[in-house]
Motif scaffolding. Sequence first.
Motif, mmCIF file in Angstrom:
data_model
loop_
_atom_site.group_PDB
_atom_site.id
_atom_site.type_symbol
_atom_site.label_atom_id
_atom_site.label_comp_id
_atom_site.label_asym_id
_atom_site.label_seq_id
_atom_site.Cartn_x
_atom_site.Cartn_y
_atom_site.Cartn_z
ATOM 1 N N VAL A 34 0.286 -1.384 0.063
ATOM 2 C CA VAL A 34 -0.402 -0.348 -0.283
ATOM 3 C C VAL A 34 1.048 0.884 0.263
ATOM 4 O O VAL A 34 1.989 1.703 0.657
ATOM 5 C CB VAL A 34 -0.836 0.147 0.795
ATOM 6 N N TYR A 35 0.451 1.924 -0.708
ATOM 7 C CA TYR A 35 1.400 3.545 -0.724
ATOM 8 C C TYR A 35 0.118 4.605 -1.273
ATOM 9 O O TYR A 35 -0.327 4.528 -1.206
ATOM 10 C CB TYR A 35 1.964 2.914 -2.428
ATOM 11 N N ALA A 36 0.825 5.778 -0.420
ATOM 12 C CA ALA A 36 0.679 6.852 0.000
ATOM 13 C C ALA A 36 1.504 8.052 -1.399
ATOM 14 O O ALA A 36 2.842 7.901 -1.443
ATOM 15 C CB ALA A 36 0.547 7.298 1.407
ATOM 16 N N ASP A 37 0.516 8.318 -2.098
ATOM 17 C CA ASP A 37 2.020 8.732 -3.100
ATOM 18 C C ASP A 37 2.979 7.334 -3.573
ATOM 19 O O ASP A 37 2.430 6.713 -4.231
ATOM 20 C CB ASP A 37 2.108 9.597 -2.543
ATOM 21 N N LYS A 38 3.753 8.526 -3.134
ATOM 22 C CA LYS A 38 5.058 7.236 -4.124
ATOM 23 C C LYS A 38 5.920 7.022 -2.827
ATOM 24 O O LYS A 38 6.377 5.760 -3.006
ATOM 25 C CB LYS A 38 6.327 7.840 -5.005
ATOM 26 N N THR A 39 5.282 6.275 -1.214
ATOM 27 C CA THR A 39 5.751 5.998 -0.376
ATOM 28 C C THR A 39 4.710 4.982 -0.146
ATOM 29 O O THR A 39 3.932 4.943 0.125
ATOM 30 C CB THR A 39 5.844 7.888 1.178
ATOM 31 N N LEU A 40 5.859 3.559 0.209
ATOM 32 C CA LEU A 40 5.110 2.747 0.909
ATOM 33 C C LEU A 40 4.881 2.804 2.174
ATOM 34 O O LEU A 40 5.739 3.030 2.999
ATOM 35 C CB LEU A 40 6.331 1.074 0.683
ATOM 36 N N ILE A 41 3.801 2.142 3.036
ATOM 37 C CA ILE A 41 3.474 2.466 4.296
ATOM 38 C C ILE A 41 2.748 1.821 4.784
ATOM 39 O O ILE A 41 2.138 1.529 5.875
ATOM 40 C CB ILE A 41 2.510 3.900 4.085
ATOM 41 N N GLY A 42 2.041 0.106 4.011
ATOM 42 C CA GLY A 42 1.748 -0.621 4.169
ATOM 43 C C GLY A 42 2.073 -2.128 3.477
ATOM 44 O O GLY A 42 2.323 -2.069 2.020
ATOM 45 N N VAL A 43 1.950 -2.908 4.425
ATOM 46 C CA VAL A 43 2.766 -4.227 3.144
ATOM 47 C C VAL A 43 2.262 -5.758 4.350
ATOM 48 O O VAL A 43 1.776 -5.877 6.162
ATOM 49 C CB VAL A 43 3.911 -4.612 3.288
ATOM 50 N N GLY A 44 1.608 -7.008 3.339
ATOM 51 C CA GLY A 44 1.593 -8.186 4.362
ATOM 52 C C GLY A 44 1.562 -8.883 3.038
ATOM 53 O O GLY A 44 2.194 -8.015 1.650
ATOM 54 N N ARG A 45 1.266 -10.438 3.780
ATOM 55 C CA ARG A 45 1.834 -11.443 2.622
ATOM 56 C C ARG A 45 1.280 -12.498 3.056
ATOM 57 O O ARG A 45 0.520 -12.954 4.738
ATOM 58 C CB ARG A 45 3.484 -11.565 1.977
ATOM 59 N N ALA A 46 0.625 -13.503 1.756
ATOM 60 C CA ALA A 46 0.256 -14.933 3.103
ATOM 61 C C ALA A 46 1.358 -16.054 2.219
ATOM 62 O O ALA A 46 1.220 -15.642 0.706
ATOM 63 C CB ALA A 46 -1.584 -14.905 3.086
ATOM 64 N N LEU A 47 1.458 -17.147 2.354
ATOM 65 C CA LEU A 47 2.461 -18.174 2.135
ATOM 66 C C LEU A 47 1.033 -18.369 2.039
ATOM 67 O O LEU A 47 0.535 -19.403 3.222
ATOM 68 C CB LEU A 47 2.729 -19.160 3.165
ATOM 69 N N ALA A 48 1.096 -19.811 0.970
ATOM 70 C CA ALA A 48 -0.586 -20.005 0.404
ATOM 71 C C ALA A 48 -0.704 -21.060 -0.208
ATOM 72 O O ALA A 48 0.829 -21.327 -1.465
ATOM 73 C CB ALA A 48 -1.673 -19.094 0.266
ATOM 74 N N ASP A 49 -1.565 -22.392 -0.251
ATOM 75 C CA ASP A 49 -0.827 -24.347 -1.127
ATOM 76 C C ASP A 49 -1.456 -23.921 -1.293
ATOM 77 O O ASP A 49 -1.561 -24.898 -2.882
ATOM 78 C CB ASP A 49 -0.564 -25.357 -0.211
ATOM 79 N N GLY A 50 -2.243 -23.181 -1.876
ATOM 80 C CA GLY A 50 -3.997 -23.265 -3.286
ATOM 81 C C GLY A 50 -5.270 -23.781 -2.375
ATOM 82 O O GLY A 50 -5.986 -23.522 -3.495
#
Length: 143
Positions: free
Chosen positions: A47-63
């Motif tokens: 997630v970016y506000a203008d060009k600044t990264l302000i949020g992130v998350g990920r998920a490892l998944a097998d489907g």
Amino acid sequence: MNLKWIYQNDNVNWSELSNLYKIAPLGNKKPNDLKIAFSNSMFKCFVYADKTLIGVGRALADGVDCSYICDVSIHPDYQGKGIGKDIVNKLIEFSKGHNKIILYSNPGKEEFYSKLGFDRMNTAMAIFKNKEQAIAGKFTRKA
């Protein structure tokens, strides 16, 4: 607030992401390690506000069976605005159809994740690369 959501890691500045984890504060994560971790994750949110990264998350998944949500981090200037909740909800949406969605969080965040539908697990266990650091950070308790 005008936010830009990205779901692939093609143009991520890994040093910027490393700094986000440091100031959030969620620890020191090396840029190249983050690149490997996010590249191997089925789902991700930047997630970016203008060009600044302000949020992130990920998920490892097998489907099919298991999706593991991790590394959710919000820039301190943007915490408390619902962005973390939105990231987790997006990763839950991406993970629909899996038999279970698991989340590991920093101590003290249990109530936040409970409101998003996560139930406390009594049997979670881990092998930590740095067990002493995990104990000191109260990520685990001695048996």
